[in-house]
Design an enzyme around this catalytic site. Structure first.
Site, PDB file in Angstrom:
ATOM      1  N   LYS A 170     -33.379 -66.005  50.122  1.00  0.00           N
ATOM      2  CA  LYS A 170     -33.934 -66.402  48.820  1.00  0.00           C
ATOM      3  C   LYS A 170     -34.980 -65.363  48.439  1.00  0.00           C
ATOM      4  O   LYS A 170     -36.087 -65.349  48.970  1.00  0.00           O
ATOM      5  CB  LYS A 170     -34.619 -67.775  48.874  1.00  0.00           C
ATOM      6  CG  LYS A 170     -35.006 -68.228  47.464  1.00  0.00           C
ATOM      7  CD  LYS A 170     -36.206 -69.139  47.413  1.00  0.00           C
ATOM      8  CE  LYS A 170     -37.510 -68.451  47.178  1.00  0.00           C
ATOM      9  NZ  LYS A 170     -37.681 -67.708  45.923  1.00  0.00           N
ATOM     10  N   GLU A 245     -44.971 -62.936  57.667  1.00  0.00           N
ATOM     11  CA  GLU A 245     -45.641 -61.688  57.300  1.00  0.00           C
ATOM     12  C   GLU A 245     -46.480 -62.017  56.087  1.00  0.00           C
ATOM     13  O   GLU A 245     -45.953 -62.205  54.988  1.00  0.00           O
ATOM     14  CB  GLU A 245     -44.618 -60.598  56.958  1.00  0.00           C
ATOM     15  CG  GLU A 245     -43.659 -60.238  58.076  1.00  0.00           C
ATOM     16  CD  GLU A 245     -44.341 -59.541  59.241  1.00  0.00           C
ATOM     17  OE1 GLU A 245     -45.466 -59.027  59.075  1.00  0.00           O
ATOM     18  OE2 GLU A 245     -43.749 -59.521  60.331  1.00  0.00           O
ATOM     19  N   CYS A 279     -49.302 -55.369  50.703  1.00  0.00           N
ATOM     20  CA  CYS A 279     -50.018 -56.221  51.664  1.00  0.00           C
ATOM     21  C   CYS A 279     -50.870 -55.414  52.627  1.00  0.00           C
ATOM     22  O   CYS A 279     -51.873 -55.894  53.129  1.00  0.00           O
ATOM     23  CB  CYS A 279     -49.023 -57.090  52.422  1.00  0.00           C
ATOM     24  SG  CYS A 279     -47.683 -56.134  53.106  1.00  0.00           S
ATOM     25  N   GLU A 378     -57.676 -61.334  49.136  1.00  0.00           N
ATOM     26  CA  GLU A 378     -56.668 -60.343  48.774  1.00  0.00           C
ATOM     27  C   GLU A 378     -56.506 -60.352  47.253  1.00  0.00           C
ATOM     28  O   GLU A 378     -56.185 -61.385  46.663  1.00  0.00           O
ATOM     29  CB  GLU A 378     -55.350 -60.733  49.443  1.00  0.00           C
ATOM     30  CG  GLU A 378     -54.287 -59.696  49.283  1.00  0.00           C
ATOM     31  CD  GLU A 378     -53.022 -60.072  50.019  1.00  0.00           C
ATOM     32  OE1 GLU A 378     -52.609 -61.239  49.927  1.00  0.00           O
ATOM     33  OE2 GLU A 378     -52.442 -59.196  50.669  1.00  0.00           O
TER      34      GLU A 378
HETATM   35  P1  NAD Z   1     -45.648 -66.226  47.564  1.00  0.00           P
HETATM   36  O1  NAD Z   1     -46.066 -66.747  48.879  1.00  0.00           O
HETATM   37  O2  NAD Z   1     -46.082 -66.909  46.358  1.00  0.00           O
HETATM   38  O3  NAD Z   1     -44.058 -66.147  47.481  1.00  0.00           O
HETATM   39  C1  NAD Z   1     -43.276 -65.525  48.460  1.00  0.00           C
HETATM   40  C2  NAD Z   1     -41.901 -66.149  48.452  1.00  0.00           C
HETATM   41  O4  NAD Z   1     -42.030 -67.497  48.882  1.00  0.00           O
HETATM   42  C3  NAD Z   1     -41.225 -66.194  47.097  1.00  0.00           C
HETATM   43  O5  NAD Z   1     -39.846 -65.976  47.271  1.00  0.00           O
HETATM   44  C4  NAD Z   1     -41.473 -67.619  46.644  1.00  0.00           C
HETATM   45  O6  NAD Z   1     -40.498 -68.124  45.752  1.00  0.00           O
HETATM   46  C5  NAD Z   1     -41.378 -68.354  47.968  1.00  0.00           C
HETATM   47  N1  NAD Z   1     -42.034 -69.664  48.000  1.00  0.00           N
HETATM   48  C6  NAD Z   1     -42.953 -70.183  47.152  1.00  0.00           C
HETATM   49  N2  NAD Z   1     -43.267 -71.440  47.527  1.00  0.00           N
HETATM   50  C7  NAD Z   1     -42.543 -71.713  48.629  1.00  0.00           C
HETATM   51  C8  NAD Z   1     -42.443 -72.829  49.499  1.00  0.00           C
HETATM   52  N3  NAD Z   1     -43.140 -73.940  49.307  1.00  0.00           N
HETATM   53  N4  NAD Z   1     -41.614 -72.751  50.560  1.00  0.00           N
HETATM   54  C9  NAD Z   1     -40.915 -71.626  50.815  1.00  0.00           C
HETATM   55  N5  NAD Z   1     -40.946 -70.547  50.014  1.00  0.00           N
HETATM   56  C10 NAD Z   1     -41.765 -70.579  48.938  1.00  0.00           C
HETATM   57  O7  NAD Z   1     -46.094 -64.705  47.597  1.00  0.00           O
HETATM   58  P2  NAD Z   1     -45.895 -63.625  46.465  1.00  0.00           P
HETATM   59  O8  NAD Z   1     -46.905 -63.907  45.418  1.00  0.00           O
HETATM   60  O9  NAD Z   1     -44.480 -63.497  46.081  1.00  0.00           O
HETATM   61  O10 NAD Z   1     -46.270 -62.293  47.274  1.00  0.00           O
HETATM   62  C11 NAD Z   1     -47.538 -61.880  47.445  1.00  0.00           C
HETATM   63  C12 NAD Z   1     -48.062 -62.228  48.822  1.00  0.00           C
HETATM   64  O11 NAD Z   1     -47.179 -61.750  49.826  1.00  0.00           O
HETATM   65  C13 NAD Z   1     -49.373 -61.549  49.116  1.00  0.00           C
HETATM   66  O12 NAD Z   1     -50.254 -62.458  49.735  1.00  0.00           O
HETATM   67  C14 NAD Z   1     -49.005 -60.439  50.066  1.00  0.00           C
HETATM   68  O13 NAD Z   1     -50.012 -59.997  50.905  1.00  0.00           O
HETATM   69  C15 NAD Z   1     -47.899 -61.036  50.823  1.00  0.00           C
HETATM   70  N6  NAD Z   1     -47.067 -59.980  51.402  1.00  0.00           N
HETATM   71  C16 NAD Z   1     -47.080 -59.785  52.742  1.00  0.00           C
HETATM   72  C17 NAD Z   1     -46.341 -58.769  53.304  1.00  0.00           C
HETATM   73  C18 NAD Z   1     -46.310 -58.543  54.776  1.00  0.00           C
HETATM   74  O14 NAD Z   1     -45.348 -57.947  55.234  1.00  0.00           O
HETATM   75  N7  NAD Z   1     -47.273 -58.987  55.525  1.00  0.00           N
HETATM   76  C19 NAD Z   1     -45.566 -57.958  52.502  1.00  0.00           C
HETATM   77  C20 NAD Z   1     -45.588 -58.170  51.128  1.00  0.00           C
HETATM   78  C21 NAD Z   1     -46.326 -59.206  50.592  1.00  0.00           C
END
Ligand code: NAD
Length: 474
Positions: A170, A245, A279, A378
């Protein structure tokens, strides 16, 4: 306008069982660039069943078969270079040069590296009369964020395929285009039916559905800490393994003997990449007090070399991914000023002449204290916080004074001090000076930055269970 309203399940493009769709907005133009279906629990169940059905065969394929499959995927991926670059630039607003050199290449790097690492990967080990076997974990559910549409999907998928685990992906609903192209690439490469399944949709329905699904054995999630926690809670109900992650607030420690201009360039380059939506971004630059004025002057000199603007032009920063993200970054810049940090570049509002699109000004604050909001949370935008130290121990203490531990950076000359600081930073990935990318190096966080590792052989391990067979005649 891309009409991507079908899911990819069991080797076919299929209609959603629901009727809800979502528009995908091009953040540079604020116009609709495409549409996806918001998957339902029924869609997810179909995808999980397809993956489950594919498991008995795929999990017993030979290592050689899977190496060839990954190599074929890499070949097909290269053929779709222009399409991938166009799609990512459209959905994310990333400048074409960055899309090619970072997003496109990272996706490719993971498939190529997984194929290469698999060659040396041992799935069995003998310890006298005991045989230790590493076996595919089962069906993996993959949930990815919007900021690197090919990197995060590819590292997970490449590792899962290398291990012999079918997947249900997803992708982030803000940037779902590249994943559709990946599905087409897998089809061309001959990935067997059911081994790769793509269900678009919201976190609420498809994301929660994956983490709590009784027929999914492992969830690999990349995204925010808050959602990571929810994924863990849901997964705990069926004692599912999770890899998380999550976010970061990574420090860059500049040593006293650093070349100030080189350090300023390293700091700026790192914090503006992907418009700061990274990130591992080094958002806290920790510099010796005595270098402060020279460092700030050097940063101001370097910044104009990173123009913001149309991602289809030669710019270094495009817009942020969405209006919500723009508002969030503005809020943090306001907060920085409110809490007493000194603005030395950028600030709130859009850059001159860029009224349309979610553009922000690359922003630098100095006089930042580590307890200020901009040093703790962040931001996910091109915002640098400069903090100063007098003694190196103080620099390390500031660097480690965070709930996160994803990355750390050290810039300077003396080898011993560089190594010393690198070993004292509590984070999963430390970059010394401008070390180049290594796809075989494990990627993941300490503390609240996550659980587990991705990339290369460490990534493959996540998709395996370990079985010990005692009493095996040698
Ligand atoms: P997010 O957590 O809002 O969303 C990530 C994914 O999770 C999306 O596909 C979203 O639809 C899904 N999601 C949302 N609610 C969910 C739920 N209840 N259950 C399961 N999945 C759900 O994050 P974002 O805004 O898309 O991305 C930004 C964040 O991701 C930042 O905090 C960033 O640091 C982190 N990030 C981490 C890494 C890493 O490798 N450590 C890499 C990139 C981004």
């Amino acid at each position: 306008m891309r009409n991507y309203t079908k899911h990819y399940i069991n080797g076919e493009w299929v209609e959603s069982s629901g009727s809800e769709t979502m528009d995908v907005i091009n953040p540079a133009t604020e116009e609709v660039a495409g549409r996806i279906s918001l998957g339902t629990q029924e869609d997810l169940d179909r995808a999980v069943k397809a993956a489950r059905d594919a498991f008995p065969h795929f999990s017993t394929t030979s290592k050689e078969y899977r190496i060839e499959l990954l190599e074929k995927i890499a070949e097909e991926y290269k053929k779709r270079k222009d399409d991938l670059i166009e799609a990512i630039t459209e959905e994310l607003g990333s400048p074409v040069g960055i899309t090619e050199n970072v997003h496109y290449k990272m996706g490719l790097g993971h498939f190529e590296t997984a194929a290469e690492q698999l060659k040396a990967f041992e799935f069995t080990e003998r310890r006298g009369g005991t045989l230790i076997k590493k076996e595919p974990i089962g069906v993996s559910g993959l949930i990815t964020p919007w900021n690197f549409p090919t990197n995060q999907t590819s590292t997970k998928i490449a590792s899962a395929f290398a291990a012999g685990s079918p997947v249900v992906l997803k992708p982030a609903e803000l940037t779902p285009f590249a994943a559709v192209i990946l599905a087409e690439i897998f089809e061309e490469a001959g990935v067997p039916k059911g081994v790769f399944n793509l269900v678009n949709g919201t976190g609420e329905t498809v994301g929660n559905g994956i983490s709590s699904h009784p027929d999914i054995d492992f969830v690999s999630f990349t995204g925010s800490g808050a959602v990571g926690q929810k994924v863990s809670e849901n997964a705990a109900k069926t004692i599912k393994k999770v890899a998380l992650e999550l976010g970061g607030k990574s420090p860059m420690v500049v040593l006293e003997d650093a070349d100030v201009k080189k350090a300023a360039k390293a700091a700026v380059t790192n914090v503006v990449l992907n418009s700061g939506q990274v990130c591992t971004a080094a958002t806290r630059t920790i510099i010796p007090k005595k270098l402060h004025d020279d460092f700030i002057a050097a940063v101001q000199e370097v910044l104009p070399g990173y123009p913001v603007g149309d991602p289809n032009g030669p710019n270094m920063l495009g817009p942020l991914v969405a209006e919500k993200q723009w508002d969030r970054v503005q809020g943090y810049i306001e907060k920085g000023v409110e809490e007493g940090a000194t603005l030395v570049a950028g600030g709130t509002g859009k850059p001159d002449g860029l009224e349309k699109g979610y553009y922000v000004k690359p922003t630098v604050f100095t006089d930042v204290k580590n307890d200020m909001t901009i040093a703790r949370e962040e931001i996910f935008g091109p915002v640098m916080s400069v903090l100063t130290y007098e003694e190196l121990d103080e620099a390390v203490a500031i660097a480690n004074d965070t709930v996160y531990g994803l990355a750390g950076y050290v810039v300077g000359e003396d080898e011993e001090t560089l190594q010393d600081v690198a070993s004292r930073l509590q984070a999963g990935r430390i970059t010394v000076n401008n070390a180049k990318m290594d796809f075989t190096a494990p990627f993941g966080g300490y503390k609240q930055s996550g659980v587990g590792r991705e990339w290369g052989d460490y990534g493959i391990e996540e998709y395996l269970e370990v079985k010990a067979v005692l009493g095996m005649p040698s």
